[in-house]
Scaffold this motif. Structure first.
Motif, PDB file in Angstrom:
ATOM      1  N   PHE A 198      32.110  45.368  27.507  1.00  0.00           N
ATOM      2  CA  PHE A 198      31.334  45.222  28.736  1.00  0.00           C
ATOM      3  C   PHE A 198      29.926  45.795  28.599  1.00  0.00           C
ATOM      4  O   PHE A 198      29.011  45.360  29.311  1.00  0.00           O
ATOM      5  N   THR A 207      29.839  45.077  39.269  1.00  0.00           N
ATOM      6  CA  THR A 207      31.033  45.336  38.464  1.00  0.00           C
ATOM      7  C   THR A 207      31.718  46.599  38.970  1.00  0.00           C
ATOM      8  O   THR A 207      31.075  47.631  39.145  1.00  0.00           O
ATOM      9  N   HIS A 225      37.462  44.916  37.139  1.00  0.00           N
ATOM     10  CA  HIS A 225      38.047  45.302  35.861  1.00  0.00           C
ATOM     11  C   HIS A 225      39.061  46.403  36.113  1.00  0.00           C
ATOM     12  O   HIS A 225      38.702  47.501  36.537  1.00  0.00           O
TER      13      HIS A 225
END
Length: 351
Positions: A202, A216, A180
């Protein structure tokens, strides 16, 4: 030293060659996609624009197999989830209007249009322009169809809340990892009775069990909203601030990102406000001190080899940028994500 013999060799090959005569085998492969009838190319300023000049296939969504597509480019023109400046609903149209992106990625030496079946399938069919909740129901339904067909979606938004419903569809069987790139972690909670907003997709995705926070990584984070992002740290996400990218370098950020996401399926989400507003002023929540376009390209290219199963470019709001630079940057980032997805697709099919 350049001499008469070398000059004559160049004259023998190029003096009577047209612009469409390309002799290097790799370059000739690319040129064959561009030139028809000798040295004639399609006019970049004519015809109906599509994402990355891909073929336009709005009929694909009506077919069970999406017409045999492997990668679908599509727009999600919805910005009902913004907290301040609206306008990202116009992002897909602005990115479509950008010409001359691709077909060749010179750093990765890739021609994705020649290596997979892809098309611009149009926009998500929203049933209401007024209801944020209904838009997210439509998103989930449409991306579930895409997943069921085995197609990789690459989306231009729209505001970043959209990514939550995309992840709900793509991660419904197994939670995915994520790279991201953004100025903001987007892991805050509900506000004023609404969970569908661009500051919290998220958190919602993790709580829904479709995003693995320990796989992530969030890159480029900065600005005065840091106090809102405790969920990122509590859940085990890896946060790399923009200052760390500058201090430690791109290579260090990439080493961390690749280690975090590992070998599993990965979604790549690029918020255009991850770029410094000097490069991308056309967005809803600009934050100074961000990535340069060159740094962003290096980051995306450095992710080659990860298992990309989808991606997006969000928050292009063209009316705040008279230069069109933001849309240009967004289109180029979409092309880089397309290269990552194409590479992953080829490895999954063993080609």
């Amino acid at each position: 030293m350049f001499d008469a013999t070398k000059l004559q060799r160049l004259r023998d090959r190029y003096a009577n060659a047209s612009g469409g005569d390309i002799f290097d085998p790799e370059f000739a492969r690319v040129a064959a996609l561009q030139f028809t009838d000798g040295n004639k190319r399609a006019l970049p300023y004519a015809g109906a624009p599509t994402l990355l000049d891909a073929p336009y296939r709005p009929d694909a969504a009506d077919l069970a197999d999406f017409g045999g597509l492997e990668i679908a480019l599509l727009g999600a023109p919805m910005d009902l989830g913004v907290t301040n400046r609206a306008g990202a609903r116009l992002g897909p149209r602005a990115v479509r209007a950008v010409e001359r992106i691709g077909p060749y990625e010179h750093a990765l030496r890739m021609v994705p249009a020649a290596e997979c079946k892809l098309a611009d399938i149009g926009d998500v069919p929203f049933s209401s322009r007024f209801s944020l909740d209904q838009c997210h129901a439509d998103l989930f339904d449409f991306y579930s169809k895409i997943k069921d067909a085995g197609v990789v979606p690459l989306t231009v938004g729209g505001d970043h809340s959209i990514t939550y419903s995309i992840l709900r569809a793509l991660g419904r069987d197994k939670p995915v990892g994520m790279v991201h790139i953004d100025a903001h972690c987007d892991t805050s909670g509900d506000y004023e009775g609404a969970k569908f907003h661009h500051g919290g997709p998220f958190r919602q995705a993790v709580l829904a069990g479709v995003l693995d926070p320990e796989r992530t990584v969030q890159i480029g984070i900065r600005g005065n909203a840091e106090f809102l992002w405790e969920f990122s740290y509590e859940s085990g996400m890896t946060v790399i601030h923009a200052e760390e990218v500058q201090q430690k370098g791109i290579a260090a950020a990439l080493e961390t990102a690749r280690r975090v996401v590992g070998d599993g399926p990965v979604y790549v989400s690029f918020d255009v406000d991850g770029l410094d507003p000097a490069f991308a002023p056309g967005t809803g929540t600009p934050e100074i001190g961000g990535l340069t376009t060159r740094e962003a390209l290096e980051l995306l290219r450095g992710l080659i080899g990860i298992d990309v199963i989808g991606g997006d470019v969000m928050e292009v709001a063209p009316q705040y940028d008279a230069t069109s630079n933001t849309a240009q940057a967004g289109a180029q980032m979409l092309f880089e994500i397309l290269c990552l997805a194409t590479d992953a697709l080829k490895r999954r099919r063993g080609s």
